[in-house]
Write an enzyme that holds these catalytic residues in place. Structure first.
Site, PDB file in Angstrom:
ATOM      1  CE1 TYR A 144      -3.720   2.457   0.606  1.00 53.89           C
ATOM      2  CE2 TYR A 144      -2.490   3.234   2.513  1.00 53.89           C
ATOM      3  CZ  TYR A 144      -3.525   3.386   1.616  1.00 53.89           C
ATOM      4  OH  TYR A 144      -4.377   4.459   1.727  1.00 53.89           O
ATOM      5  CG  ASP A 239       5.799   3.455   0.885  1.00 51.35           C
ATOM      6  OD1 ASP A 239       6.121   4.056   1.922  1.00 51.35           O
ATOM      7  OD2 ASP A 239       4.621   3.291   0.530  1.00 51.35           O
ATOM      8  CE  LYS A 267       2.128   4.573   8.294  1.00 53.81           C
ATOM      9  NZ  LYS A 267       0.765   4.328   8.624  1.00 53.81           N
TER      10      LYS A 267
HETATM   11  C1  PLP Z   1       3.800   1.862   3.389  1.00 49.65           C
HETATM   12  C2  PLP Z   1       2.795   2.967   3.342  1.00 49.65           C
HETATM   13  N1  PLP Z   1       2.881   3.890   2.383  1.00 49.65           N
HETATM   14  C3  PLP Z   1       2.011   4.919   2.308  1.00 49.65           C
HETATM   15  C4  PLP Z   1       1.001   5.050   3.213  1.00 49.65           C
HETATM   16  C5  PLP Z   1       0.055   6.203   3.141  1.00 49.65           C
HETATM   17  O1  PLP Z   1       0.294   7.073   4.185  1.00 49.65           O
HETATM   18  P1  PLP Z   1      -0.853   8.078   4.720  1.00 49.65           P
HETATM   19  O2  PLP Z   1      -1.898   7.240   5.354  1.00 49.65           O
HETATM   20  O3  PLP Z   1      -0.123   8.982   5.657  1.00 49.65           O
HETATM   21  O4  PLP Z   1      -1.368   8.807   3.526  1.00 49.65           O
HETATM   22  C6  PLP Z   1       0.870   4.111   4.242  1.00 49.65           C
HETATM   23  C7  PLP Z   1      -0.216   4.233   5.221  1.00 49.65           C
HETATM   24  O5  PLP Z   1      -0.445   3.394   6.055  1.00 49.65           O
HETATM   25  C8  PLP Z   1       1.786   3.040   4.296  1.00 49.65           C
HETATM   26  O6  PLP Z   1       1.714   2.114   5.249  1.00 49.65           O
END
Ligand code: PLP
Length: 428
Positions: A144, A239, A267
């Site tokens: 994700y 990511d 985060k």
């Molecule tokens: C690996 C990863 N990338 C991107 C995101 C998206 O982040 P946000 O919820 O701050 O938009 C998340 C959210 O949980 C994530 O776990």
């Protein structure tokens, strides 16, 4: 435990907020029941509106690595707030946190701050496309990267050549540029690259996956991706929204020894305030406006409160790298304790762990990709989730999530958690 007030608040919320929540996974749809409304949190504990105390294993989905309401973070935010909450003009603290992040993370020269992980990944992909002058991207099923259109893709009829939208509102035109690969399957990635010569801008990956439960890369997988990217002029995007500043000072790049071309964060980097970031070598980052042609912007990007929280958090992690060792040890302790209990009661399970990310899959076989994660027994997970909640332990309300361990957890908390598993496992 009683959750009467939470249920009443949920009923009210549903009248004015779709599904009663501002982010779908909070709604307990995967496990049934009503979500819990939080009143406050401190250290390792959540206190809900019914007066229950819960040991928290979500920690705002990762950032509370030092625990909730960590005093240096709170103080930094309060002090900043007194001096104004947003200017839309440059501030010194943006450079301070950028310098610190660049010093902590390998292989990056410059970083840009945004407001969420979604924004960070979306912007990283645009930058990769602009830099390589190519349109297509490869992402992995089960990873994700936020909710921007290019990532809401499922396998299409010809997964090797194009994906298809997995949400109404994502156009077929967007979906065709996202190619879906299988996590931990290098051959599959090679096939996709061969079928799309000179068309792929980047491969984006969670270097240690957390969004299909925790799934670490198998040996050689990330190294293989690095080689393929080098051979084919593709940028490798890590990511690190979950892994950054959690698995090590320098995140997954440091932990695995594999360099990415662009790294995204979220985060932890915001200490629990809405912050994301993306970073890379100078020649890539200078492709961004106002220096270069790729446009990206944000009124609240680099917001002083968010920067203050992030700086307080990163400073502490930078000055006390023993924290990483400590949370890893706590996670290993939990792993051992839970595994022993589940074995004692003969509960079919596989526990995946890397550093302070851990998840219990109720699956018999190794969980290495989305398919094997989806083979887990969801009914067992639902019972486990509700059983743990009854025992005052809050884990993510979905089998496809990682538990995040915080330094605020004591060994007594871990023992209490293992004891709770003992009570629940007998019912599974
Ligand atoms: C690996 C990863 N990338 C991107 C995101 C998206 O982040 P946000 O919820 O701050 O938009 C998340 C959210 O949980 C994530 O776990």
């Amino acid at each position: 435990m009683i959750y009467k007030r939470s249920s009443a608040l949920f009923t009210e919320a549903q009248k004015v907020i779709p599904g009663g929540v501002n982010s779908p996974v909070r709604a307990f749809k995967a496990v049934g029941g009503d979500p819990i409304f939080v009143k406050e949190a401190k250290g390792a504990y959540l206190y809900d509106v019914d007066g229950n105390r819960l040991i928290d294993y979500i920690n705002s989905w990762g950032p509370m690595i030092l625990g909730h309401a960590h005093p240096p973070v709170v103080e930094a935010v309060v002090e900043k707030a007194k001096k104004g909450t947003s200017f839309g003009m440059p501030t010194e603290i943006e450079t301070e946190i950028a310098e610190l992040a660049v010093a902590m993370v390998p292989n990056i020269d410059k970083i840009r701050f945004v407001n969420s992980g979604t924004e960070a990944c979306m912007s990283a992909v645009r930058l990769a496309r602009g830099f390589t002058k190519r349109d297509k991207i490869i992402k992995f099923a089960g990873c994700y990267h936020g909710h921007s259109d290019s990532f809401l893709i499922q396998a299409g009829s010809g997964a090797i050549t194009f994906g298809s939208p997995n949400s109404p509102g994502v156009t077929a035109g967007t979906a065709k540029d996202t190619l879906l690969a299988q996590y931990n399957n290098l051959e599959n990635v090679k096939e996709i690259i061969t079928s799309n010569p000179d068309e792929i801008a980047c491969i984006i990956i969670e270097p240690i996956a957390g969004n299909m439960g925790c799934i670490p890369p198998v040996e050689g997988f990330l190294e293989g991706l690095r080689e393929l990217c080098d051979q084919h002029g593709i940028l490798l995007v890590f990511d690190e929204v979950m892994t950054g500043f959690r698995l090590a000072r320098g995140g997954a790049q440091e932990l695995t020894g594999v360099n990415a071309d662009i790294v995204t964060f979220g985060k932890v980097i915001g200490g629990g305030l809405p912050v994301g970031a993306f970073a890379a070598r100078k020649e890539i980052m200078d492709y961004l406006a106002p220096v270069g042609p790729v446009y990206q912007a944000g009124t609240l990007s680099g917001n002083p409160l968010a920067m203050a929280a992030g700086l307080a958090m990163l400073t502490e992690l930078n000055e006390h790298p023993e924290i990483f060792e400590s949370i890893n040890k706590k996670t290993a302790y939990l792993h051992k304790g839970i595994a022993e209990v589940l074995e004692k009661y003969d509960v079919t399970h596989t526990i995946n762990r890397r550093g302070s990310m851990i998840s219990v899959h109720f699956a018999k076989d190794a969980v290495v990709d989305f398919e094997s994660a989806a083979n887990g027994n969801n009914d067992t997970f639902k019972k486990f989730f509700h059983g743990m909640l009854e025992q005052g332990i809050y884990i993510a309300p979905s089998a496809f999530e990682t538990w995040f361990i915080t330094e605020a957890l004591s060994y007594e908390d871990l023992d209490a958690t293992i004891a709770a598993v003992d009570k629940v496992a007998v019912t599974l």
